[in-house]
Write a protein that holds these residues in place. Structure first.
Motif, PDB file in Angstrom:
ATOM      1  N   GLU A  30       8.283  -6.639  21.297  1.00  0.00           N
ATOM      2  CA  GLU A  30       7.604  -6.154  22.116  1.00  0.00           C
ATOM      3  C   GLU A  30       6.406  -5.024  21.659  1.00  0.00           C
ATOM      4  O   GLU A  30       5.335  -4.862  22.332  1.00  0.00           O
ATOM      5  CB  GLU A  30       8.361  -5.406  23.142  1.00  0.00           C
ATOM      6  N   THR A  31       6.493  -4.565  20.509  1.00  0.00           N
ATOM      7  CA  THR A  31       5.574  -3.561  19.858  1.00  0.00           C
ATOM      8  C   THR A  31       5.170  -3.823  18.683  1.00  0.00           C
ATOM      9  O   THR A  31       6.021  -4.245  17.716  1.00  0.00           O
ATOM     10  CB  THR A  31       6.217  -2.152  19.822  1.00  0.00           C
ATOM     11  N   ARG A  32       3.795  -4.052  18.061  1.00  0.00           N
ATOM     12  CA  ARG A  32       3.412  -4.476  16.946  1.00  0.00           C
ATOM     13  C   ARG A  32       2.521  -3.587  16.375  1.00  0.00           C
ATOM     14  O   ARG A  32       1.353  -3.094  17.212  1.00  0.00           O
ATOM     15  CB  ARG A  32       2.885  -5.888  17.043  1.00  0.00           C
ATOM     16  N   LEU A  33       2.421  -3.054  15.226  1.00  0.00           N
ATOM     17  CA  LEU A  33       1.627  -2.495  14.465  1.00  0.00           C
ATOM     18  C   LEU A  33       0.399  -3.497  13.840  1.00  0.00           C
ATOM     19  O   LEU A  33       0.742  -4.442  13.415  1.00  0.00           O
ATOM     20  CB  LEU A  33       2.289  -1.519  13.431  1.00  0.00           C
ATOM     21  N   HIS A  34      -0.617  -2.965  13.943  1.00  0.00           N
ATOM     22  CA  HIS A  34      -1.861  -3.841  13.135  1.00  0.00           C
ATOM     23  C   HIS A  34      -2.516  -2.904  12.174  1.00  0.00           C
ATOM     24  O   HIS A  34      -2.753  -1.451  12.582  1.00  0.00           O
ATOM     25  CB  HIS A  34      -2.683  -4.243  14.090  1.00  0.00           C
ATOM     26  N   PRO A  35      -2.993  -3.239  10.818  1.00  0.00           N
ATOM     27  CA  PRO A  35      -3.723  -2.154  10.344  1.00  0.00           C
ATOM     28  C   PRO A  35      -5.058  -1.689  10.943  1.00  0.00           C
ATOM     29  O   PRO A  35      -5.243  -0.335  10.666  1.00  0.00           O
ATOM     30  CB  PRO A  35      -4.396  -3.108   9.251  1.00  0.00           C
ATOM     31  N   SER A  36      -5.858  -2.169  11.928  1.00  0.00           N
ATOM     32  CA  SER A  36      -6.678  -1.489  12.525  1.00  0.00           C
ATOM     33  C   SER A  36      -6.322  -0.579  13.650  1.00  0.00           C
ATOM     34  O   SER A  36      -7.050   0.215  14.330  1.00  0.00           O
ATOM     35  CB  SER A  36      -7.692  -2.428  13.606  1.00  0.00           C
ATOM     36  N   ASP A  37      -4.940  -0.375  13.892  1.00  0.00           N
ATOM     37  CA  ASP A  37      -4.379   0.477  14.921  1.00  0.00           C
ATOM     38  C   ASP A  37      -4.241   2.043  13.913  1.00  0.00           C
ATOM     39  O   ASP A  37      -4.214   3.089  14.578  1.00  0.00           O
ATOM     40  CB  ASP A  37      -3.022   0.432  15.121  1.00  0.00           C
ATOM     41  N   TYR A 328      -0.982   9.532   7.386  1.00  0.00           N
ATOM     42  CA  TYR A 328      -1.122   9.716   6.113  1.00  0.00           C
ATOM     43  C   TYR A 328      -0.693   8.417   5.329  1.00  0.00           C
ATOM     44  O   TYR A 328      -0.989   8.133   4.090  1.00  0.00           O
ATOM     45  CB  TYR A 328      -0.592  10.876   5.345  1.00  0.00           C
ATOM     46  N   TYR A 329       0.007   7.564   6.008  1.00  0.00           N
ATOM     47  CA  TYR A 329       0.628   6.308   5.460  1.00  0.00           C
ATOM     48  C   TYR A 329      -0.380   5.093   5.949  1.00  0.00           C
ATOM     49  O   TYR A 329       0.242   3.923   5.733  1.00  0.00           O
ATOM     50  CB  TYR A 329       2.153   6.075   6.104  1.00  0.00           C
ATOM     51  N   ALA A 330      -1.587   5.448   6.430  1.00  0.00           N
ATOM     52  CA  ALA A 330      -2.258   4.281   6.747  1.00  0.00           C
ATOM     53  C   ALA A 330      -2.522   3.307   5.929  1.00  0.00           C
ATOM     54  O   ALA A 330      -2.295   2.002   6.269  1.00  0.00           O
ATOM     55  CB  ALA A 330      -3.773   4.825   7.238  1.00  0.00           C
ATOM     56  N   LEU A 331      -2.914   3.620   4.731  1.00  0.00           N
ATOM     57  CA  LEU A 331      -3.294   2.719   3.904  1.00  0.00           C
ATOM     58  C   LEU A 331      -2.298   1.980   3.094  1.00  0.00           C
ATOM     59  O   LEU A 331      -2.240   0.653   3.161  1.00  0.00           O
ATOM     60  CB  LEU A 331      -4.044   3.401   2.764  1.00  0.00           C
ATOM     61  N   GLU A 332      -0.927   2.552   3.052  1.00  0.00           N
ATOM     62  CA  GLU A 332       0.071   2.096   2.565  1.00  0.00           C
ATOM     63  C   GLU A 332       0.712   0.880   3.472  1.00  0.00           C
ATOM     64  O   GLU A 332       1.053  -0.246   3.207  1.00  0.00           O
ATOM     65  CB  GLU A 332       1.252   3.059   2.116  1.00  0.00           C
ATOM     66  N   VAL A 333       0.703   1.386   4.810  1.00  0.00           N
ATOM     67  CA  VAL A 333       1.258   0.421   5.730  1.00  0.00           C
ATOM     68  C   VAL A 333       0.252  -0.644   6.003  1.00  0.00           C
ATOM     69  O   VAL A 333       0.568  -1.736   6.422  1.00  0.00           O
ATOM     70  CB  VAL A 333       1.585   1.377   6.816  1.00  0.00           C
ATOM     71  N   ALA A 334      -1.032  -0.347   6.088  1.00  0.00           N
ATOM     72  CA  ALA A 334      -1.945  -1.487   6.435  1.00  0.00           C
ATOM     73  C   ALA A 334      -1.884  -2.499   5.412  1.00  0.00           C
ATOM     74  O   ALA A 334      -1.736  -3.763   5.749  1.00  0.00           O
ATOM     75  CB  ALA A 334      -3.498  -1.179   6.301  1.00  0.00           C
ATOM     76  N   ARG A 335      -1.608  -1.967   3.935  1.00  0.00           N
ATOM     77  CA  ARG A 335      -1.414  -3.175   2.973  1.00  0.00           C
ATOM     78  C   ARG A 335       0.058  -3.877   3.340  1.00  0.00           C
ATOM     79  O   ARG A 335       0.029  -4.974   2.950  1.00  0.00           O
ATOM     80  CB  ARG A 335      -1.334  -2.538   1.580  1.00  0.00           C
ATOM     81  N   ARG A 336       0.890  -3.117   3.510  1.00  0.00           N
ATOM     82  CA  ARG A 336       2.322  -3.701   3.748  1.00  0.00           C
ATOM     83  C   ARG A 336       2.189  -4.678   5.071  1.00  0.00           C
ATOM     84  O   ARG A 336       2.582  -5.884   4.795  1.00  0.00           O
ATOM     85  CB  ARG A 336       3.148  -2.716   4.120  1.00  0.00           C
ATOM     86  N   LEU A 337       1.380  -4.601   6.169  1.00  0.00           N
ATOM     87  CA  LEU A 337       1.283  -5.294   7.081  1.00  0.00           C
ATOM     88  C   LEU A 337       0.396  -6.622   6.839  1.00  0.00           C
ATOM     89  O   LEU A 337       0.744  -7.592   7.422  1.00  0.00           O
ATOM     90  CB  LEU A 337       0.581  -4.771   8.335  1.00  0.00           C
ATOM     91  N   GLN A 338      -0.367  -6.398   5.716  1.00  0.00           N
ATOM     92  CA  GLN A 338      -1.111  -7.615   5.326  1.00  0.00           C
ATOM     93  C   GLN A 338      -0.384  -8.680   4.391  1.00  0.00           C
ATOM     94  O   GLN A 338      -1.021  -9.667   4.038  1.00  0.00           O
ATOM     95  CB  GLN A 338      -2.708  -7.334   4.755  1.00  0.00           C
ATOM     96  N   GLY A 339       0.919  -8.196   4.136  1.00  0.00           N
ATOM     97  CA  GLY A 339       1.687  -9.006   3.005  1.00  0.00           C
ATOM     98  C   GLY A 339       1.416  -8.576   1.767  1.00  0.00           C
ATOM     99  O   GLY A 339       1.521  -9.589   0.722  1.00  0.00           O
TER     100      GLY A 339
END
Length: 339
Positions: A30-37, A328-339
């Motif tokens: 029901e809830t999804r994170l996206h790098p642009s968030d 502060y995790y934005a870059l790390e998590v964005a890369r993780r979400l992109q695989g």
């Protein structure tokens, strides 16, 4: 006596079927994170040639101008929605003169970053005096009728208006007034419009609490604060005043409203989101330095699964209503979400 149709009922109602595999869980999430968030807060320090580690925030640094540009480019390439810049000046004074000076470190950093990334990601500026004043408060000080030193709300608004124009001229797409002065959003909006910058958006720190979770941030900006900010930031015991603040900020022209801190105030975030959605305004939340430091410290002791907790915390903030998250995790998590 067991009803004869028990087995039929159990077979018919099996919620666990929707948790049976990673693919199934992803399908019904029901809830999804996206790098642009995600919005990456970054600190730029005057007078350094290399990044300076922040000891209470492992992995986070005070950037030089050059490393700031590199890090922003990396964030843009990873699809991060924006970067929020904070300045660490070499000199400070009572009114935070460097805050609106074209050669002030934050304005120079904004200009360098905007030149480097253009519109590839949003360039955001913290609009507050605390990093620039020698007393560390978010505004100009005065003496009240009882002889006590207090922050002068209206004199501070004049400084915020000047900061807003300087940051817009430097290239910021979004300004984040964070000082919790009464009327700050209206003053900033009017100043921008009068300056011909109707295109610059305002992200209002509508509900910013007087919180103990800001401790590591004070190191990050080398804060000179003595005392606290409880006379202008919100009382952690209260919810209704957050809703009042959010409504006032929206009336004054806020484009986005934000709750800070995030995880300890998910109930506030949900309530503010409902108010904002009624007005058609998106919400944001700030996963602050203390939230980050707690995760890092516990993970360093082997007490938690760091990567799992990072994703769980951000997902819970999104689930509570935040359309965007400063982390502060934005870059790390964005890369993780992109695989």
């Amino acid at each position: 006596m067991t009803p004869p149709d028990t087995d039929v009922r159990v077979g018919r109602v099996r919620p666990r079927r929707l948790r049976s595999s990673a693919a199934m869980r992803a399908l019904v999430a029901e809830t999804r994170l996206h790098p642009s968030d995600l919005i990456l807060p970054m600190f730029v320090r005057e007078g350094v040639d290399l990044p300076v580690p922040i000891t209470s925030m492992p992995g986070v640094v005070q950037h030089s101008l050059d490393s700031l540009v590199v890090a922003t480019r990396e964030a843009a390439d990873a699809g991060v929605g924006g970067v929020m810049l904070f300045g660490v000046p070499a000199t400070r004074d009572a009114v935070g003169s460097a805050a609106d000076h074209p050669d002030g470190i934050l304005n120079v950093g904004l200009a360098r970053v905007r030149e480097a990334v253009g519109d590839d990601t949003l360039v955001m500026a913290d609009l507050c005096l605390d990093e620039f004043t020698d007393h560390g408060h978010c505004g100009v000080l005065t003496t009240d009728a009882r002889g006590a030193t207090v922050v002068d709300n209206d004199a501070t608004l004049e400084r915020y208006a000047a900061m807003a124009c300087a940051q817009a001229d430097a290239g910021a797409h979004v300004l984040g007034p964070s000082g919790m002065m009464d009327g700050q959003i209206g003053v900033v909006r009017d100043a921008l419009d009068a300056h011909g910058r109707t295109d610059v958006a305002v992200l209002a720190y509508a509900a910013k609490y007087s919180s103990g979770f800001y401790g590591p941030f004070r190191e990050a900006v080398e804060s000179t604060l003595e005392g606290d900010r409880s006379t202008y930031q919100q009382d952690p015991a209260n919810l209704s005043e957050s809703l009042r603040e959010a409504r006032l900020d929206i009336e004054e022209g806020a484009d986005i409203v934000m709750v800070k801190p995030a995880l300890p105030y998910l109930d506030v975030l949900r309530a503010v989101t409902e108010v904002a959605h009624e007005a058609g305004v998106p919400t944001s939340a700030y996963q602050v330095s203390g939230e980050y430091a707690q995760i890092e410290a516990a993970a360093a002791q082997g007490w938690i699964d760091r990567d799992r907790v990072v994703m769980e915390a951000l997902t819970s903030i999104k689930r509570a209503g935040a359309g965007s998250i400063l982390t502060y995790y934005a870059l790390e998590v964005a890369r993780r979400l992109q695989g």
